[in-house]
Design a protein around this motif. Structure first.
Motif, PDB file in Angstrom:
ATOM      1  N   ALA A 135       0.826  -1.208   0.000  1.00  0.00           N
ATOM      2  CA  ALA A 135       0.000   0.000   0.000  1.00  0.00           C
ATOM      3  C   ALA A 135       0.860   1.258   0.000  1.00  0.00           C
ATOM      4  CB  ALA A 135      -0.937  -0.009   1.210  1.00  0.00           C
ATOM      5  N   ILE A 136       1.898   1.261   0.836  1.00  0.00           N
ATOM      6  CA  ILE A 136       2.752   2.447   0.929  1.00  0.00           C
ATOM      7  C   ILE A 136       3.536   2.655  -0.360  1.00  0.00           C
ATOM      8  CG2 ILE A 136       4.789   3.382   2.107  1.00  0.00           C
ATOM      9  CD1 ILE A 136       3.661   2.132   4.694  1.00  0.00           C
ATOM     10  N   ASN A 137       4.003   1.571  -0.969  1.00  0.00           N
ATOM     11  CA  ASN A 137       4.833   1.720  -2.157  1.00  0.00           C
ATOM     12  C   ASN A 137       4.037   1.940  -3.438  1.00  0.00           C
ATOM     13  OD1 ASN A 137       7.896   1.433  -1.696  1.00  0.00           O
ATOM     14  ND2 ASN A 137       6.958   0.009  -0.267  1.00  0.00           N
ATOM     15  N   ILE A 138       2.772   1.549  -3.481  1.00  0.00           N
ATOM     16  CA  ILE A 138       1.919   2.014  -4.574  1.00  0.00           C
ATOM     17  C   ILE A 138       1.884   3.534  -4.560  1.00  0.00           C
ATOM     18  CG2 ILE A 138      -0.481   2.179  -5.368  1.00  0.00           C
ATOM     19  CD1 ILE A 138      -0.865  -0.720  -4.559  1.00  0.00           C
ATOM     20  N   ALA A 139       1.704   4.089  -3.362  1.00  0.00           N
ATOM     21  CA  ALA A 139       1.665   5.543  -3.233  1.00  0.00           C
ATOM     22  C   ALA A 139       3.027   6.169  -3.537  1.00  0.00           C
ATOM     23  CB  ALA A 139       1.208   5.920  -1.825  1.00  0.00           C
ATOM     24  N   LEU A 140       4.103   5.593  -3.007  1.00  0.00           N
ATOM     25  CA  LEU A 140       5.429   6.171  -3.218  1.00  0.00           C
ATOM     26  C   LEU A 140       5.852   6.108  -4.683  1.00  0.00           C
ATOM     27  CD1 LEU A 140       7.496   5.024  -0.113  1.00  0.00           C
ATOM     28  CD2 LEU A 140       7.075   7.369  -0.859  1.00  0.00           C
ATOM     29  N   MET A 141       5.569   4.985  -5.359  1.00  0.00           N
ATOM     30  CA  MET A 141       5.918   4.902  -6.779  1.00  0.00           C
ATOM     31  C   MET A 141       5.114   5.899  -7.601  1.00  0.00           C
ATOM     32  SD  MET A 141       6.692   0.940  -7.738  1.00  0.00           S
ATOM     33  CE  MET A 141       8.229   0.154  -7.198  1.00  0.00           C
ATOM     34  N   GLY A 142       3.831   6.079  -7.255  1.00  0.00           N
ATOM     35  CA  GLY A 142       3.047   7.099  -7.954  1.00  0.00           C
ATOM     36  C   GLY A 142       3.600   8.485  -7.729  1.00  0.00           C
ATOM     37  N   PHE A 143       4.037   8.763  -6.492  1.00  0.00           N
ATOM     38  CA  PHE A 143       4.642  10.062  -6.181  1.00  0.00           C
ATOM     39  C   PHE A 143       5.921  10.272  -6.989  1.00  0.00           C
ATOM     40  CE2 PHE A 143       7.967  12.123  -3.582  1.00  0.00           C
ATOM     41  CZ  PHE A 143       7.438  13.408  -3.505  1.00  0.00           C
ATOM     42  N   LEU A 144       6.792   9.267  -7.032  1.00  0.00           N
ATOM     43  CA  LEU A 144       8.045   9.399  -7.776  1.00  0.00           C
ATOM     44  C   LEU A 144       7.801   9.521  -9.280  1.00  0.00           C
ATOM     45  CD1 LEU A 144      10.284   6.813  -5.891  1.00  0.00           C
ATOM     46  CD2 LEU A 144      10.582   9.294  -5.942  1.00  0.00           C
TER      47      LEU A 144
END
Length: 503
Positions: A402-411
């Motif tokens: 969940a956190i890295n779906i968000a982080l990859m979208g942010f990056l």
């Protein structure tokens, strides 16, 4: 004549593997239809993220509660209830015609899916407790889970073209009915006689912490880091996580038994759980955009291309079984994470061949890691606490996802934005530029000219670099945690034997 225990166990393995197939399909087939859903339901890039994040956050919300309830009230009973709920909520997703309704339905589907995957692992761990039968059962579970994950993108792409995107969800309804009947007939009931309390405070505090952090990552850049809602999300997430640690340290019956972290195989395998979902699975959400918008592939061709990424997760587990027998999980799991990271570093090298080679390497790494991780985490904890152990394992996976779906979208967006700022010097309206970056990240390039393509490529290169570094850091952490020597205690020896036999 009554069926033999061997026959019942075989049917139980089929039933639990069908549940794994359903869960695997739901993870990997939905990203393939997200571009279609974005256009038809007008969700935008952030909305598409939340269609996935609603599922993973909801899974995380119920994982430990499901493990505790399964230990207390019966793993078979909870598995049956979760399969029923998964079928009903899948039907609700398929009938949704509004983005907000779909996101809400996905949240409910995620709750039932999280409960289902915890209960299937706990039930499998009890049904097959030791020896070659356990190894074969976990290997079969890993292979069928890999079938769902590996062919999900192709199935999702084909559904989007030839049927309707809703069938990605509706197909789960008949699968649920078949699975339900097989579980009811074959799976043995089991429970932990000492599991009497539900750690409600721990469940709520951890779930709110994950939700707050995900909201901060996804909404912070667009709303502004000084926006009241963003600040509330950040401080709320921090406070809730601190509360979670306090509750778990002082609760008489915590859902997180921190004593298991002193078991080296358990903790080393847990880094494997996080490593797989740090890079491989969250990138699955964005890879269809790369194939369609950067390379210009159609929906079906993109689904076929995704097989380079997912098919190794199906064919590698038998090899991983042999490697684990010879080298033990302490070598195989870090090596699998290292291979995932290597794939991500190869992907951005020049040309389609490099991209596909990187995809294959990442898939091989996941295939090496997945089933050894599952069997090591459940095998290193006492059998009576199988629900708790599998709950911690899946919590680590899904929180990281969940956190890295968000982080990859942010990056991805930040990489696009950085390119646009160079390509369009003097752009005064930062808000409009960010909106443009969001549109490009969603794959809408036609309105923005040639720079949009190169900006999207740069954004993906940032994401690939992040995925590679993360996988390698967690590979190193796993290797150090396992240690250089096999563990000597009885429970750890059982773990090493079970995992070494190939689960």
């Amino acid at each position: 004549m009554a069926p033999s225990p061997t026959h019942r166990n075989a049917v139980a393995a089929v039933a639990i593997c069908l549940a794994a197939l359903m869960f695997g399909l739901e993870i990997s087939s939905v990203p393939a239809v997200l571009p279609t859903v974005e256009k038809l339901l007008h969700t935008g890039f952030s909305g598409a993220q939340w269609i996935m994040n609603a599922y993973t956050i909801a899974c995380t919300t119920v994982l430990m509660a499901s493990g505790t309830l399964a230990d207390r009230y019966g793993r078979k009973r909870m598995l049956l209830l979760s399969v029923v709920a998964f079928g009903i909520t899948s039907l609700a997703c398929g009938l949704a015609r509004d983005a907000s309704v779909l996101i809400a339905s996905r949240f409910l589907q995620g709750m039932s899916g999280g409960a289902m995957v915890i209960c299937q692992i706990a039930a499998l761990s009890h049904q097959f407790q030791e020896g070659p039968a356990r190894s074969r059962a976990f290997a079969a579970w890993g292979i069928i889970f890999g079938v769902g994950l590996g062919f999900g993108p192709m199935i999702g792409s084909a559904i989007a073209v030839w049927l309707d995107w809703t069938w990605v969800f509706l197909i789960q309804v008949p699968l649920s009915l078949v699975t339900l009947a097989l579980i009811a007939w074959s799976v043995d009931e089991s429970r932990d006689p000492e599991a009497r309390h539900l750690d409600l405070a721990g469940i709520v505090s951890m779930s709110l912490a994950v939700f707050g952090l995900t909201y901060f990552i996804t909404q912070g850049p667009s709303l502004g880091l000084h926006h009241p809602l963003v600040l509330i999300a950040l401080f709320g997430a921090t406070a809730c996580f601190a509360a979670f640690l306090y509750v778990e340290k002082n609760h008489a019956h915590p859902m997180f038994d921190f004593s298991v972290f002193r078991i080296r195989p358990f903790s080393g395998a847990l880094y494997g759980s996080m490593g797989m979902n740090f890079s491989f699975w969250p990138f699955m959400i964005y890879l269809p955009i790369y194939f369609q918008s950067v390379l210009g592939y159609g929906v079906v061709t993109s689904g076929l291309a995704l097989l380079a990424y997912t098919l190794p997760t199906l064919v590698i587990p038998p090899l991983a079984e042999k490697l684990t027998v010879r080298y033990q999980p302490r070598a195989v799991i870090p090596a699998g994470l290292f291979t995932i990271g290597l794939g991500f570093f190869v992907m951005p090298l020049h040309g389609l061949a490099a991209l596909l080679t990187g995809c294959v390497l990442a898939g091989i790494g996941l295939g090496m890691t997945n089933t050894p991780v599952s069997n090591t985490t459940t095998g290193s904890a006492p059998t009576a606490r199988a629900g708790m152990a599998s709950g911690i394992d899946m919590s680590a996976r899904l929180i990281t996802l969940a956190i890295n779906i968000a982080l990859m979208g942010f990056l991805l967006i930040e990489g696009i934005l950085a390119y646009l700022k160079r390509a369009i010097p003097g752009a005064a309206d930062a808000s409009a530029l960010r909106d443009t970056a969001n549109q490009i990240a969603a794959g809408n390039l036609s309105s923005y000219g040639a720079p949009a393509h190169d900006a999207l490529v740069q954004g993906f290169h940032w994401v690939m670099l992040y995925g590679g570094i993360g996988a390698w850091v967690l590979a190193a952490a796993s290797f150090v945690t396992f240690g250089s020597k096999p563990q000597k205690t009885a429970s750890l020896s059982r773990c090493a034997t079970d995992s070494g036999n190939g689960a």
